[in-house]
Write a protein that holds these residues in place. Structure first.
Motif, short mmCIF file in Angstrom:
data_model
loop_
_atom_site.label_atom_id
_atom_site.label_comp_id
_atom_site.label_asym_id
_atom_site.label_seq_id
_atom_site.Cartn_x
_atom_site.Cartn_y
_atom_site.Cartn_z
N PRO A 1 -26.97 84.16 -17.67
CA PRO A 1 -28.37 83.76 -17.86
C PRO A 1 -29.32 84.95 -17.90
O PRO A 1 -30.36 84.88 -18.56
N ALA A 2 -28.97 86.03 -17.22
CA ALA A 2 -29.87 87.19 -17.21
C ALA A 2 -30.00 87.75 -18.62
O ALA A 2 -31.10 88.09 -19.09
N SER B 1 -34.70 86.01 -24.54
CA SER B 1 -35.89 85.15 -24.65
C SER B 1 -37.16 85.98 -24.54
O SER B 1 -38.13 85.76 -25.26
N LEU B 2 -37.11 86.97 -23.64
CA LEU B 2 -38.29 87.84 -23.48
C LEU B 2 -38.55 88.60 -24.77
O LEU B 2 -39.70 88.78 -25.18
N ILE B 3 -37.46 89.05 -25.41
CA ILE B 3 -37.62 89.76 -26.68
C ILE B 3 -38.28 88.84 -27.70
O ILE B 3 -39.23 89.22 -28.40
N ILE B 4 -37.77 87.61 -27.79
CA ILE B 4 -38.34 86.66 -28.75
C ILE B 4 -39.82 86.41 -28.47
O ILE B 4 -40.66 86.41 -29.36
N LEU C 1 -30.12 80.78 -13.35
CA LEU C 1 -30.20 79.70 -14.34
C LEU C 1 -31.63 79.18 -14.45
O LEU C 1 -32.13 78.92 -15.54
N MET C 2 -32.28 79.04 -13.29
CA MET C 2 -33.65 78.55 -13.29
C MET C 2 -34.54 79.54 -14.03
O MET C 2 -35.33 79.16 -14.90
N LEU C 3 -34.38 80.82 -13.72
CA LEU C 3 -35.16 81.86 -14.40
C LEU C 3 -34.91 81.80 -15.91
O LEU C 3 -35.84 81.81 -16.72
#
Lengths: 282, 279, 304
Positions: free
Chosen positions: B251-252, B258-261, B141-143
């Motif tokens: 979350p993973a 998010s990384l893609i964005i 979740l933190m990640l």
């Protein structure tokens, strides 16, 4: 003043942000009508009663929207006077500060009213053929529309005050947008708190096929006393009113709402002019 | 690049806006934690307990709004005061300017998250009950929230670097994040609609009869549901909603989106910024 | 001659508008190059191009002999400083912090040079005052200080005295002369205030509609500006007859005045006029100014 207004309306007419905001209002109006129609078709095709979808519920969305769109519009439109320095042109040819302030106020209020009308025209034009006429009696709709337009004007006055007193257009925009959302969320929060029942009523529920009855007990979340008065007062303020207008269509809006809006216009404009007159301009 | 970063850092240290946002996040962290604590006291008779993990990840909900304020104002100044020219004139490449700003923005948003988490831990550990999640869940979740905050920064940097007017980029970023959050609330409501509607009726003999469940027409099915679910996982504002109400199940996956964005917006932004005519 | 900047057929088009249209210019090393043109002639566009803020539509330029399309052009920019249009400074920082910021951008390891730099531009006493509250002249000087932070040997200034008071104009002029003479900095100044430029420039480039119309040194310009003798006589028709006989170029201004474009022997002229029954009342040597040279070059109704 007349000169300032005619110059201002010309600028409004040519302002891209004005047309964009108006377009968004009209676009959302059409979208609301069409999505209401789609939901109605869904219900019809599955045989569920179609009473849930009505034009009324789609119509009263606009008090939520008008404030949100007005906040960046007022900030950018009025703020441009500072950033482009055109406010100096007006003052140096002898227009009083009060006149400059008023003309900007009138422009922002007009824009706000036009945004409302843009939505109303679009939702009615698209919604009437798709969803049929409104169920709420016409005078009530008119009264609600009046309240909503008054509230929009009050917000316009508030944003004008911020824009006239803050010389940085960007900061004005940030403050106005956050204020608009803050008031809206506050309205939603207050609505939740105020609509808590005072007591949990006697409840019946099914347990093992038998009806069990639980006794009534007081609700600890219910807001009482002075706190309730404060909450109710805040809930009546412009911005929060939007929630009230959208949720009380069946019970009737209290006549004090437009009075509160008027008071907000007078207060913000009065103090705005007072401060603007003393302000050192660059 | 190192020079640009150190220049940005110096400016960050002297920026009232940065410290203001940092303090705001601290206060929000403290506020949410205390609110939970007071609720626990108020509802003690009902046996309601408040747990640390209920507030620990809520910066995922807040960070999009705070950085929408911070990034366009802080980096928009480079255009409005013309300072971006000083960097270009002395030969820094546009790519390195873009990346230095992106790194500064992402680092600031991580600092904002850290301020929130710090406040929650400082007050929450003594006042609230512990964490109910496993260490792995917590770490994920933190990640996820931290990658999300970087993705938000990348989107705002995209706007702030391509729009030379500070006020306009501030409006776009702030309205944009609220639009995304509303999209999140809307999709969440659509997805959590019940699949079947069950009606009850009371029979003549006083017995409650459960009628045959009917399919809910408002329940999105098939492709529609998949699209909604994808958007709910993919869009940063929708992810914020998931972290805000602690409903993020994967979350993973969210972090991967998010990384893609982050990658796509940075790639597009850097490519467009290279071709942009500056004044 | 060694050139710091050479442009070849540089063009920049914005949609249908040609801001630069095949501009070719040469800025010699060690010069103060005055870049003259009316508003909208393309001065600022050229400066934006050579500062790397925009890419040319066509053509190229060389900076210190390196082509603009080469990769290492960025490294050469390290030797350049510029103030484009308005001074590029952070308004919410002090003068000192602005320089610190630029030192970071440049990677200058120590801030020791800042007091000297502030002293050079006369901002050593601004203390904690933010640049937002500076006067226009102070902002301009801070902008120049920021441009000087990297110890450049090529300084580009876009309308540096625009909007300054006479005192401010003198300060900037003396600063530029000092930088040019003491630090051997080549300076490119764009301006439409010709009178001011003529007190500084060693070379001129005249730009009109995105093209260089004429490029020459101050000495050449002086030679090109025809000396003329303005004479006052009692009878201009008699004067005309005399001058025609002598084969001198002239222009009759009104009944009593005329401009003579030659080095004249006054006694000779006076004697000749006497013979025609005309008196020479006065004679005054005049320089054709930079302004009228410019107007002649780019044609009438100029704003310069």
């Amino acid at each position: 003043m007349v000169n300032l207004l005619s110059a201002g309306f010309l600028r409004l007419w040519r302002s891209r942000s004005f047309w964009v905001c108006l377009g968004v209002m009209a676009g959302v109006g059409v979208f609301e009508a069409v999505s209401g129609w789609r939901a109605m078709m869904d219900f019809r095709s599955s045989g569920v009663a179609d009473a849930i979808v009505s034009l009324d519920s789609r119509y009263f969305i606009f008090p939520f929207l008008s404030g949100i769109l007005l906040s960046p519009f007022c900030a950018l439109f009025t703020g441009a006077e500072y950033s482009d320095g055109t406010i100096r042109n007006k003052l140096s040819v002898g227009h009083t500060r009060a006149a400059v302030y008023f003309s900007n106020l009138v422009l922002c209020v007009t824009a706000g009213i036009l945004f409302c009308l843009g939505y109303i025209a679009a939702v009615l034009a698209a919604g009437f053929p798709l969803l049929g006429p409104m169920r709420t009696p016409f005078p009530v709709v008119l009264w609600y529309t009046f309240c909503a337009v008054a509230m929009t004007s009050a917000l316009a006055a508030l944003f004008t005050m911020i824009a006239m007193l803050c010389q940085s257009k960007a900061i004005t925009a940030v403050i106005c947008i956050f204020l608009a959302y803050f008031l809206l969320f506050l309205g939603i929060y207050l609505n939740n708190r105020l609509s808590e029942p005072e007591t949990y009523p006697e409840q019946q529920y099914v347990q093992d096929g038998q009806i069990v009855t639980a006794a009534a007990h007081p609700n600890p979340n219910y807001v009482r006393g002075g706190k309730r008065a404060v909450y109710q007062f805040l809930y009546d303020l412009p911005g929060c009113q939007a929630v009230q207008l959208a949720t009380t269509i069946d019970t009737g809006a209290p006549p004090r709402l437009p009075l509160y809006s008027l008071a907000a216009v007078l207060l913000s404009t009065g103090s705005g002019i007072l401060l603007f007159r003393r302000k050192n301009l660059k | 690049m190192r020079n640009l970063l150190s220049a940005n850092l110096l400016r960050l240290r002297k920026s009232m806006l940065f410290w203001g946002c940092l303090i705001l996040m601290l206060l929000l962290g403290a506020g949410f934690t205390l609110q939970r604590y007071w609720e626990q006291i108020a509802y003690a008779e009902f046996g309601q307990l408040s747990y640390l993990d209920e507030v620990l990840f809520r910066h995922g909900l807040l960070i999009g709004i705070v950085t929408a304020l911070f990034v366009p104002m802080f980096f928009g100044i480079e255009y409005s005061d013309g300072a971006i020219r000083n960097k270009m004139v002395v030969g820094h490449s546009r790519l390195s300017i873009y990346f230095a700003n992106l790194i500064t923005a992402a680092a600031s948003s991580l600092a904002f998250c850290a301020a929130y988490i710090l406040a929650v831990l400082a007050l929450g550990v003594p006042l609230l009950n512990g964490v109910r999640l496993t260490a792995v869940q917590c770490a994920l979740l933190m990640l996820g929230t931290l990658v999300l905050s970087a993705a938000f920064s990348a989107l705002y940097i995209f706007v702030a670097m391509l729009c030379a007017r500070k006020a306009a980029s501030a409006v776009v970023c702030i309205l944009g994040v609220f639009l995304l959050l509303f999209a999140g609330i809307y999709i969440s409501a659509r997805l959590s609609a019940p699949e079947f509607l069950t009606e009850y009726s009371i029979a003549d003999d006083g017995q409650v009869v459960e009628e045959e469940p009917e399919p809910n027409p408002q329940y999105p099915r098939g492709l529609e549901r998949e699209v909604y679910q994808f958007l709910y996982d993919f869009l940063p504002g929708c992810q914020s909603i998931q972290y805000g109400d602690m409903s993020a199940e994967n979350p993973a996956l969210l972090a991967a989106y998010s990384l893609i964005i982050l990658t796509v917006s940075t790639g597009a932004g850097a490519a467009l910024f290279r071709r942009k005519d500056l004044k | 001659m060694e050139y710091v900047l050479v442009t070849q057929g540089l063009s920049k088009h914005y949609k249908d508008f040609k801001a630069l249209d095949g501009l070719t210019m040469h800025v010699p090393k060690g010069s103060i190059y005055g870049f003259v043109g009316r508003n909208g002639a393309g001065k600022t566009t050229l400066i934006r191009l050579i500062c790397g803020l925009q890419a040319p539509t066509a053509g190229a330029y060389t900076l210190y002999g390196a082509d603009s399309n080469q990769k290492d052009i960025a490294n050469l920019r390290r030797r350049m400083g510029a103030v484009v249009e308005t001074p590029s400074i952070y308004l919410d920082l002090t003068a000192e912090d602005n320089l610190k910021e630029q030192f970071r951008v440049l990677g200058v390891p120590s801030d020791d040079g800042i007091p000297d730099l502030l002293k050079l531009v006369g901002l050593e006493d601004t203390g904690k005052k933010k640049a937002r509250n500076f006067s226009l002249g102070m902002k301009q000087r801070l902008g120049i200080a920021v441009a000087l932070a990297g110890d450049p040997d090529f300084l580009v200034l876009d309308e540096p005295v625009n909007g300054l008071d006479p005192q401010g104009i003198i300060e900037i002029r003396e600063l530029i002369l000092k930088l040019n003479r003491e630090r051997r900095i080549t300076v490119l100044i764009s301006s439409h205030i010709l009178d001011e430029l003529s007190k500084l420039a060693t070379h001129y480039g005249f730009i009109d509609s995105g093209r260089i119309v004429k490029e020459l040194s101050a000495r050449e310009l002086e030679a090109a500006c025809r000396k003329c003798l303005r004479v006052e006589v009692t009878d201009t028709r008699a004067l005309a007859r005399v001058l025609d006989q002598m084969g001198v170029d002239y222009k009759i201004l009104d009944d009593g005045q005329a401009d003579l474009y030659a080095q004249m022997n006054i006694s000779q002229l006076s004697r000749a006029l006497d013979g025609e029954g005309c008196e020479l009342l006065s004679a005054q040597e005049r320089d054709e100014s930079l302004e009228s040279y410019f107007v002649n070059l780019v044609g009438g109704d100029s704003h310069a």
